[in-house]
Design a protein around this motif. Structure first.
Motif, short mmCIF file in Angstrom:
data_model
loop_
_atom_site.label_atom_id
_atom_site.label_comp_id
_atom_site.label_asym_id
_atom_site.label_seq_id
_atom_site.Cartn_x
_atom_site.Cartn_y
_atom_site.Cartn_z
N ARG A 8 0.84 -1.21 0.00
CA ARG A 8 0.00 0.00 0.00
C ARG A 8 0.86 1.25 0.00
O ARG A 8 0.61 2.20 -0.73
N ASP A 12 0.93 4.02 -2.93
CA ASP A 12 0.35 5.35 -2.68
C ASP A 12 0.83 5.84 -1.32
O ASP A 12 0.40 5.32 -0.29
N CYS A 15 -1.84 6.76 1.49
CA CYS A 15 -2.99 5.92 1.86
C CYS A 15 -2.88 5.34 3.27
O CYS A 15 -3.84 4.77 3.77
N THR A 94 -10.55 11.25 -12.97
CA THR A 94 -10.00 11.20 -11.63
C THR A 94 -8.51 10.96 -11.72
O THR A 94 -8.07 9.90 -12.12
N LYS B 139 -7.72 2.31 -7.04
CA LYS B 139 -9.18 2.19 -6.93
C LYS B 139 -9.81 2.11 -8.32
O LYS B 139 -10.67 1.26 -8.58
N THR B 140 -9.39 2.99 -9.21
CA THR B 140 -9.95 2.99 -10.57
C THR B 140 -9.57 1.71 -11.31
O THR B 140 -10.39 1.13 -12.04
N ALA B 142 -8.99 -1.13 -9.95
CA ALA B 142 -9.79 -2.23 -9.38
C ALA B 142 -11.18 -2.27 -10.02
O ALA B 142 -11.70 -3.34 -10.33
N GLU B 143 -11.76 -1.10 -10.22
CA GLU B 143 -13.09 -1.05 -10.85
C GLU B 143 -13.03 -1.60 -12.27
O GLU B 143 -13.89 -2.34 -12.71
N THR B 148 -10.55 -5.84 -6.09
CA THR B 148 -10.56 -4.87 -4.98
C THR B 148 -9.29 -4.03 -5.04
O THR B 148 -8.27 -4.46 -5.60
N GLU B 149 -9.38 -2.87 -4.41
CA GLU B 149 -8.24 -1.96 -4.40
C GLU B 149 -7.02 -2.62 -3.77
O GLU B 149 -5.90 -2.55 -4.28
N GLN B 150 -7.27 -3.30 -2.64
CA GLN B 150 -6.15 -3.92 -1.93
C GLN B 150 -5.53 -5.05 -2.78
O GLN B 150 -4.30 -5.19 -2.84
N ARG B 153 -3.33 -3.58 -5.39
CA ARG B 153 -2.05 -3.10 -4.83
C ARG B 153 -1.09 -4.25 -4.57
O ARG B 153 0.10 -4.14 -4.83
#
Lengths: 529, 177
Positions: A8, A12, A15, A94, B139-140, B142-143, B148-150, B153
């Protein structure tokens, strides 16, 4: 430490919670190995961004603008950021982090340019997306496998997509194929495995953005003023009522176009030049170089390595090389010194200290009597003439002092990629920024001829066998000085050529090898014909 | 005393030659990727204000790293979010011995990156493209990839490691011949 926390943080920096950040700091403080690992990942990310990121700014240009602003008393940085963020938000995009636009530090002129560029890009795009579902443009008529369409946030199989629309991104995986036909005409497009294609707005005519892969199209006659265009990272292809085949190699480096019928107009984005390619002809465009006529890269002949030698430790990394009959001259990249090396085992025959005249050496050339050194203009030379630029100097190989100077002033000499020097046809050949090559008379120092070529900024040149060779990124070109054309004749084996190169005749060249630049390779050049 | 033109020419030369190691140094201090260019610009502007002068026996990169160190710490101190923590982190990272990473602008590095990138699976290549080429947040991504975001990563971290190891291996192979 849990890998997840590290993952993580590396991905980032913002975060982690304050508690997590505290835990990370405690761990790094007590574990130097881990701290080095983290630091290496942070640096590695920067290197990946440097090599991959599409919107990476031109840092020197940004710095120059900041300095101009500073000198003019203009402070545009904050307002530019706010403006850029507004535009980004208006477009509904974004950024990866809130600071993404902070990199864009433009001056007032750049703001104006920014408005034009951003509106130019975003307005069609917003319009494009708003008209995504206004109508089917084409339908699949043949496919193997399960090609997909990315439509908005959804990823749907082409087979159930109901047809292809502007705004769609098509992905054809390796081993699969997809063909589609336009609904209003007999234009057929086929995509091979590994292809990525985006269908943009069709307001200005039929247009496809081929990101990578291979596309074949048979194109019907188009309405006047609305040509069929295939846009690729390297070139824009405008079809003039024809059937054609084009391939785009991934990695944004090379594109090859083959035309089987009719006529296609090719615009090279690298140099803005236009070429008409007719039936039975082909053209290759290389990023940053422009047009090159070439056989397919996968069939390119390779230079053959005949010998390699390790230079002694005291030479350090090699910046440049030249040939004096039976000995090699190498300029150290670590100090202003020349080393004459034995060609068999590279032991040092002679060392010449150039520190009295030069700070560092960029390239070398042997003219049969003198060794010429290409270097940024030394302070002594600039002191005399008030110049900034470069100097060519014939050096006395006993004292290390220059016996003849040829100076060239101007910023352009210090910008725009590698400078390279070679000797042939009784002239010094200097490759400078923008692919320009100057032929210089070594006796008078005057420029006899200048050639505008399509050489890339990173390329170097070597004269031998009556031919001017060049290489960049492992590709070998023959340069035609008369018209600046390049012919791709082959490739060097991986890592066998990095930076300077010197020709020794009979199709042989010496190159500097690999990352550490402490090995020299004798290579047999591929035949170009 | 060098003329103004001399100073400008020298500044230009240093700017072109040193930007990659200076950027890498700033990134290695923990500055967010999106702030690296800003801080790097500040470094060169500060250097320009010094008229591009260097003390004797100091290389441009050494001198610029000195400026960069101070500006990175100042950048973190100014930060509204955990400024003190990031300052502490930067001080730890700064004290480490110099990294042996090769230059991102090196031809061999580019070749190795190209080779190693081509060895990734389609899915991993896509993730790297979205993250580094398109600069999209986890996040994007992941979508887009329906994860998932995690998870994104963690996968990206593994891919980074694989790429980094592969590039190190390839560059070493090239260097060793």
């Amino acid at each position: 430490m849990k890998d997840a926390l590290l993952a993580r943080f590396v991905d980032d920096r913002t975060c982690l919670s304050e508690k997590e950040l505290g835990e990370l700091i405690d761990e790094l403080r007590s574990d130097e190995k881990l701290a080095r690992e983290v630091r290496d990942y942070l640096v590695f990310d920067e290197m990946l961004s440097e090599n991959l990121r599409e919107d990476r700014g031109d840092l020197p240009a940004q710095v120059r603008q900041r300095i101009r602003d500073l000198e003019n008393g203009t402070k545009s940085r904050e307002s530019t950021r706010k403006f850029a963020i507004k535009v980004k938000r208006a477009a509904g995009e974004t950024p990866a982090a809130s600071g993404v636009w902070r990199r864009a530090v433009w001056g007032l002129l750049a703001i104006a340019a920014g408005i034009i560029v951003v509106l130019g890009v975003l307005i069609p795009r917003m319009k494009d997306e708003s008209s995504d579902h206004s109508g089917i443009l084409a339908r699949a008529n043949d496919m193997e496998g399960n090609a997909t369409v990315v439509r908005g946030d959804k990823n749907v199989p082409v087979s159930t997509s109901g047809g292809l629309m502007p705004g769609d991104s098509i992905r054809v995986k390796e081993g699969e194929t997809l063909s589609f036909i336009y609904v209003d005409e007999e234009t057929k497009v086929s995509l091979e495995g590994g292809t990525r294609l985006r269908i943009p707005s069709q307001d200005r005519g039929k247009r496809l953005n081929l990101e990578s892969g291979r596309l074949t199209a048979s194109v019907a006659k188009q309405p006047a003023g609305k040509p069929f265009v295939v846009d690729t990272p390297q070139a824009e292809i405008t079809v003039v009522g024809t059937r054609f085949t084009t391939s785009v190699f991934s990695w944004k480096v090379l594109m090859r176009l083959e035309v089987t019928e009719g006529l296609v107009r090719l615009l090279s984005k690298g140099d803005g030049k236009v070429l008409d390619v007719g039936a039975g002809e082909y053209a290759t465009v290389m990023n940053g170089v422009g047009f090159i006529g070439a056989p397919p890269t996968d069939k390119l002949p390779r230079a053959e390595m005949l010998r390699e030698i390790q230079v002694p430790e005291n030479v350090g990394k090699v910046a440049a090389i030249a040939i004096e009959e039976t000995a090699l001259w190498a300029a150290s990249a670590e100090k202003p010194a020349l080393f004459q090396l034995d060609m068999e085992d590279a032991h040092v025959l002679k060392e010449v200290d150039l520190s009295a005249e030069f700070g560092r050496i960029l390239s070398l050339a042997w003219d049969g009597t003198h060794l010429w050194v290409l270097a940024p203009a030394p302070s002594t030379a600039r002191g005399k003439g008030g110049r900034h630029g470069i100097s060519l100097a014939a050096v006395d190989l006993t004292s290390g002092k220059a016996v003849r100077w040829v100076d060239r002033s101007g910023w352009d000499y210090l910008r725009g990629g590698k400078l390279s020097l070679t000797f042939g046809e009784e002239r010094l050949w200097l490759k400078r920024s923008g692919g320009m090559i100057e032929e210089i008379d070594p006796a008078g120092g005057n420029t006899v001829r200048s050639h505008s070529t399509r050489l890339n900024g990173g390329s170097v040149i070597a004269h031998g066998d009556g031919v001017l060779w060049s290489h960049v990124w492992g590709w070998i070109f023959r340069v035609e000085p008369a018209d600046g054309d390049l012919t791709l004749v082959g490739t060097f084996p991986p890592y066998s050529a990095s930076g300077d190169m010197v020709a020794v005749g009979k199709g042989l060249v010496w190159t500097i090898k690999g990352k550490n630049r402490q090995r020299l390779c004798l290579m047999k050049m591929p035949k170009g014909d | 005393m060098p003329s103004e033109q001399d100073s400008d020419a020298r500044f230009e030369e240093i700017l072109e030659d040193t930007q990659l190691p200076v950027r890498a140094y700033i990134a290695g201090m923990g500055v967010s990727p999106d702030d690296v260019d800003d801080v790097t610009q500040d470094v060169y502007v500060a250097f320009y204000k010094q008229k591009g002068t260097l003390p004797p026996d100091t290389t441009p990169v050494q001198w610029l790293k000195g400026i960069a160190k101070n500006l990175c710490l100042e950048h973190f101190r100014r930060s509204k979010r955990y400024g003190e923590r990031f300052t502490a982190l930067a001080e730890i990272l700064e004290q480490l011995p110099d990294s042996q990473e090769v230059s991102a602008g090196d031809d061999s590095y580019r070749d190795a990156l190209l080779h190693c990138f081509s060895k990734l699976s389609d899915r991993h290549r896509e993730l790297v493209n979205l993250r580094f080429r398109k600069n999209l947040p986890a996040k994007t991504i992941a979508e887009r990839v329906k994860s998932t975001e995690q998870a994104v990563r963690v996968i990206l971290f593994r891919v980074r490691k694989a790429l980094k190891d592969c590039i190190t291996r390839e560059v070493a192979k090239g260097a060793a011949g």
